[in-house]
Design an enzyme around this catalytic site. Structure first.
Site, PDB file in Angstrom:
ATOM      1  N   ASP A  72      10.853 -60.689  -4.849  1.00  0.00           N
ATOM      2  CA  ASP A  72      10.358 -61.717  -5.647  1.00  0.00           C
ATOM      3  C   ASP A  72      11.631 -62.766  -6.052  1.00  0.00           C
ATOM      4  O   ASP A  72      12.672 -62.488  -6.375  1.00  0.00           O
ATOM      5  CB  ASP A  72       9.972 -61.189  -7.060  1.00  0.00           C
ATOM      6  CG  ASP A  72       9.244 -62.196  -8.116  1.00  0.00           C
ATOM      7  OD1 ASP A  72       8.543 -63.232  -7.552  1.00  0.00           O
ATOM      8  OD2 ASP A  72       9.532 -62.104  -9.189  1.00  0.00           O
ATOM      9  N   ASP A  78       8.730 -69.854  -6.298  1.00  0.00           N
ATOM     10  CA  ASP A  78       7.877 -68.502  -6.870  1.00  0.00           C
ATOM     11  C   ASP A  78       7.199 -68.295  -5.635  1.00  0.00           C
ATOM     12  O   ASP A  78       6.203 -68.489  -5.251  1.00  0.00           O
ATOM     13  CB  ASP A  78       7.003 -68.837  -7.871  1.00  0.00           C
ATOM     14  CG  ASP A  78       6.383 -67.798  -8.732  1.00  0.00           C
ATOM     15  OD1 ASP A  78       6.763 -66.700  -8.056  1.00  0.00           O
ATOM     16  OD2 ASP A  78       5.897 -67.875  -9.732  1.00  0.00           O
TER      17      ASP A  78
END
Ligand SMILES: *[C@@H]1O[C@H](CO)[C@@H](O)[C@H](O)[C@H]1NC(C)=O
Ligand SMILES: *[C@@H]1O[C@H](CO)[C@@H](O)[C@H](O)[C@H]1NC(C)=O
Ligand SMILES: *[C@@H]1O[C@H](CO)[C@@H](O)[C@H](O)[C@H]1NC(C)=O
Length: 456
Positions: A336, A133
């Site tokens: 992301d 992440d």
């Protein structure tokens, strides 16, 4: 690598990504062969190194896909359907509406984690598959004895000789939200965070050795989850690769010189894995880069300067103000690793989509999050989408542009507008658009590099 895997890699490389659909029967046959071999006791996954990145439901990941086992297209649709929650979270984060979340509380807030990386925690190392992440700093793992965690892979602290809980008096502890430290005396840094309105989880901030490939990071601080209530947390742990205070980069200091890169394997790749490379060694030379922008309010997010988008030869007309970086409002574009499909703010998406539709034979229909689906037989007319970043153009490979329905008869433009009810100013370049690319994060020189790499 296993011989048959190698054959498949070679095959995929030779045919190229755009024509793999035509070879699906052959690929399926090879999969069947591979599965047979695996059943006979030769496990191709055993050859995957630590720091392999794999799809959470890939063959070499321990996590089971939802039952009945869906097709890949359905899996992607299902995962994409969880994007709105993540985009809402990222938008709120960017706009500074959210409370600081140093330890991210799981899928309901951070969104789906669809790529996991294999690391080891403790001494001797316990293998964990943690969600990659880039928009979170901290790490957490479900720990042995956890009530409410639904996991096959938990970290067992009492089997590690290097484990220790962190005390409330330590500076790391003050960064945790939902802290439940006594006002006097010493205690372990225990916290309880609520999320999603009706759920909560309790964890202790602890430290232990984190083994990344051959590197050992001693005293790595992470949240050890002891209980969850309400909707259950996702089974995976989380490895935060943001660049804020609690992140892996911050905690490893000079070890990796603030540099890492990853290559995400194709969504369709059941068997293969990409890789996480930490530190400047072994990174591609002469990689093209674009500046990374810093939002002082949200240090963990990787903002880039997306200046325009082309569809085929047409530069899409978009008001530059809609793409401009603004640390005060959080506006701009981030890269992301945890959102599935790229989301543009509404007017930007509509402009891109309308131009795309002009160049492809309709009619168009919707499928899940996708509003521009067309007969796969018209795919040849599908234009190349190019993201123009400052000093770097990314021409998206076709597999990073289109997604196919499970029957294969429809192809859809694999992007969407920010979800409804999100008054978003944030564009998110998501992981479907990053497949088979090496994405390099150089936080010291504030550059993000992109190079084509077939990592599956
Ligand atoms: C470690 O913890 C587990 C679960 O809490 C327990 O079952 C086990 O007996 C413990 N082992 C040791 C060596 O203390
Ligand atoms: C966290 O705290 C709330 C309120 O004090 C409590 O109801 C909940 O059970 C706690 N959650 C966990 C997982 O301990
Ligand atoms: C983004 O790039 C454009 C074009 O090069 C430039 O004018 C603008 O100042 C850049 N924005 C930031 C925040 O660096």
């Amino acid at each position: 690598m296993h011989t048959q895997s190698r054959i498949l890699v070679v095959l995929r490389r030779r045919v190229g990504m755009d024509t793999t659909a035509a070879l699906k029967p052959i690929v399926m046959l090879l999969f069947a062969l591979l599965l047979t071999t695996a059943a006979e006791g030769v496990d191709p996954c055993a050859t995957h190194d630590d720091l392999s990145i794999m799809h959470v439901y890939g063959r070499c990941s321990p996590f089971d896909p939802p039952k009945p086992e869906p097709t890949w297209a359905n899996t992607v649709l299902d995962m994409a359907s969880k994007d709105p929650a993540r985009v809402r979270y990222l938008s709120a984060l960017a706009a500074e509406k959210a409370v600081a979340v140093p330890i991210a509380p799981g899928q309901q807030v951070i969104g789906v984690g669809n790529y996991v990386v294999r690391v080891k925690l403790g001494t001797p190392g316990q293998t964990m598959y943690m969600v990659l992440d880039t928009s979170n700093d901290a790490a957490w793992a479900p720990c042995a004895g956890c009530t409410g965690c639904s996991s096959s892979t938990v970290f067992t602290p009492n089997s590690s000789t290097t484990y220790a809980p962190l005390d409330c008096s330590l500076p790391q502890c003050t960064q945790v939200r939902g802290l439940q430290c006594p006002t006097t005396g010493s205690a372990s840094c225990f916290f309880n965070q609520t999320y999603g309105g009706d759920s909560s989880f309790a964890a202790t901030l602890v430290r232990d050795s984190l083994t990344l490939g051959t590197d050992v990071v001693p005293n790595y601080a992470f949240g050890c989850i002891s209980s969850t209530s309400g909707r259950s947390l996702p089974p995976q742990g989380l490895l935060g690769l943001g660049r804020g205070a609690m992140s892996l980069l911050s905690q490893t200091g000079p070890l990796y010189s603030g540099v890492f890169s990853y290559c995400l394997p194709s969504f369709k790749s059941y068997y293969f894995s990409g890789s996480l490379k930490l530190g400047p060694a072994g990174q591609p030379k002469g990689i093209r880069t674009t500046p990374l922008l810093k939002n002082p309010h949200r240090p963990s997010l990787y903002y880039v300067n997306l200046t325009a988008i082309s569809v085929g030869a047409v530069l899409v007309r978009v008001d530059p103000a809609l793409l401009a970086f603004n640390p005060a409002t959080g506006a701009g574009t981030i890269v992301d690793s945890g959102t599935v499909i790229t989301r543009f703010i509404q007017p930007v998406y509509e402009a891109v989509r309308d131009e795309f539709r002009k160049q492809v034979h309709g009619p168009f229909s919707s499928l899940g999050a996708f509003d521009t689906c067309f007969a796969a037989t018209s795919e040849a007319s599908s234009p190349v989408v190019t993201f123009h970043f400052q000093e770097l153009d990314l021409r998206l490979p076709m597999e990073n542009t289109l997604i196919h329905s499970s029957a294969g008869s429809l192809a859809c433009l694999a992007m969407a507008a920010a979800p409804n009810n999100v008054n978003s100013v944030l564009n998110v370049i998501a992981n479907l658009q990053q497949q088979n690319l090496r994405i390099l994060f150089d936080t010291i020189n504030s550059r993000l590099g992109i190079a084509r790499e077939l990592c599956n």
